[in-house]
Design an enzyme around this catalytic site. Structure first.
Site, PDB file in Angstrom:
ATOM      1  N   MET A 207      -3.653  -5.348   7.858  1.00  0.00           N
ATOM      2  CA  MET A 207      -2.577  -5.094   8.809  1.00  0.00           C
ATOM      3  C   MET A 207      -2.702  -3.724   9.458  1.00  0.00           C
ATOM      4  O   MET A 207      -2.415  -3.557  10.644  1.00  0.00           O
ATOM      5  CB  MET A 207      -1.226  -5.217   8.111  1.00  0.00           C
ATOM      6  N   GLU A 208      -3.122  -2.747   8.689  1.00  0.00           N
ATOM      7  CA  GLU A 208      -3.186  -1.384   9.224  1.00  0.00           C
ATOM      8  C   GLU A 208      -4.314  -1.196  10.221  1.00  0.00           C
ATOM      9  O   GLU A 208      -4.108  -0.623  11.291  1.00  0.00           O
ATOM     10  CB  GLU A 208      -3.324  -0.377   8.075  1.00  0.00           C
TER      11      GLU A 208
END
Length: 362
Positions: A153-154
């Site tokens: 996600m990051e």
């Protein structure tokens, strides 16, 4: 403004909307801390600065900051000054900070993270680094699927870590954006200290427009507190060393209350007026499940009545809202990014990645 600073850092209403995607070369193995060039040093000694750094030269606020942190942390004042005069402030960063944050409902937010692409890439990342993930899970007690989901996600497993020099990003906001100056001056100080500790040239670090760094997007203060040298090579390299990245994310979660083997969420129902009132408390575990039940919340599954929980809404379609109880591990994820949508997406992506790991999964 549109930037909210949490966990490892600053999440632009949605940094994760892929509004800005950057690629950056890995910084593993870069040389140890180097001096600025002799020519630049001579210019500084003469009270001048290279043209690109003119915006910080001769500023009373910058000089006061240099004096303060040099005394407070025992840093060489001339070296700090030379480093800051090498900073190039970026108006484009200020424009991002000034852009209003516009929240997205869950049904629009979810597809950016809970999708086949990230699940497939996460399963491949897990297969490639299975031993590191197993080790980190054993040491820190954190679900390996959650570690993998967060890294995906990051930064898409390290593909989009940011192309700004961290020094430029932090200095720009620290000295040219008064509303966030205090926080970013603190982060700038932490950054200078970590560069010294890691024996790295502070001009070489790359990261996001807010100064978040590496695959897990740690801000400098988070790096100094929670980055881990996972392979004991003497460096905490969250830009290119999977052992350090995985251990750092796991340690962060452990230190923020992750419960080994604990559940994250349970579906629930509640009267709308009660749900609306409780939703205002979305980042706090003030009540036990039993207390919430007594108020009128009904869990949709088995859950420890003495566990602390928070009720939160998800708009699954226009005008259609579901309610969920977030438990301790859900709360822990909101310590990484203070968003219930982010935490729920991490939970669902972790589940999708775990399913991809099953035999016969496509």
């Amino acid at each position: 403004g549109g930037v909210r600073c949490y966990h490892s850092g600053c999440w632009y209403g949605a940094r994760s909307r892929q509004l800005i995607l950057f690629t950056t070369p890995k910084l593993a193995g870069t040389p140890m801390l180097k001096r600025l060039s002799l020519a630049a040093s001579l210019l500084i000694a003469l009270g001048q600065a290279p043209a690109h750094a003119a915006s910080l030269a001769g500023r009373a606020d910058v000089d006061a900051y240099i004096d303060q942190i040099s005394r407070q942390h025992g840093l060489n004042r001339d070296e700090v000054r030379a480093t800051l005069l090498a900073a190039d402030t970026k108006p484009s960063i200020l424009a991002i900070f000034d852009k209003p944050a516009t929240g997205r409902p869950w049904y629009r937010f979810r597809p950016s993270f809970v999708n086949d692409g990230l699940a497939r890439q996460g399963a491949a990342f897990w297969a490639k680094h299975a031993e590191l993930l197993q080790s980190a899970s054993q040491i820190y007690g954190v679900d390996p699927a959650m570690i993998v989901a967060i890294i995906g996600m990051e930064t898409g497993y390290g593909r989009n870590t940011g192309s700004f020099r961290v020094l430029d990003a932090l200095a720009t906001v620290a000295f040219d954006y008064p509303r966030r100056a205090s926080y970013f001056q603190q982060e700038l100080t932490e950054f200078l200290l970590l560069a010294k500790e890691e024996r790295r040239d502070p001009t070489e670090f790359k990261g996001s427009y807010a100064g978040a760094m590496g695959w897990p997007q740690f801000m400098p203060s988070s790096f100094r507190k929670w980055a881990v040298d996972g392979d004991a090579d003497g460096h905490r390299d969250i830009w290119g060393n999977p052992a350090d990245v995985i251990a750092s994310v796991a340690y962060y979660f452990q230190q923020h209350g992750w419960q080994r083997g604990g559940e994250m969420v349970v579906a629930a129902t509640a009267p709308k007026d009660l749900a609306d009132r409780l939703a205002q408390d979305k980042f706090n575990l003030h009540y036990t499940v039993a207390e919430l039940r007594a108020m009128g919340v009904t869990p949709g599954g088995a859950v420890d009545e003495q566990a602390r929980a928070v009720l939160f809404p998800l708009e699954v379609a226009p005008g259609e809202v579901e309610y969920w109880l977030g438990l301790q591990n859900f709360y822990t994820v909101t310590r990484y990014n203070k968003s219930t949508l982010y935490a729920m997406a991490a939970h669902q992506l972790a589940d999708a990645i775990r399913q991809r790991r099953q035999p016969g999964a496509q």
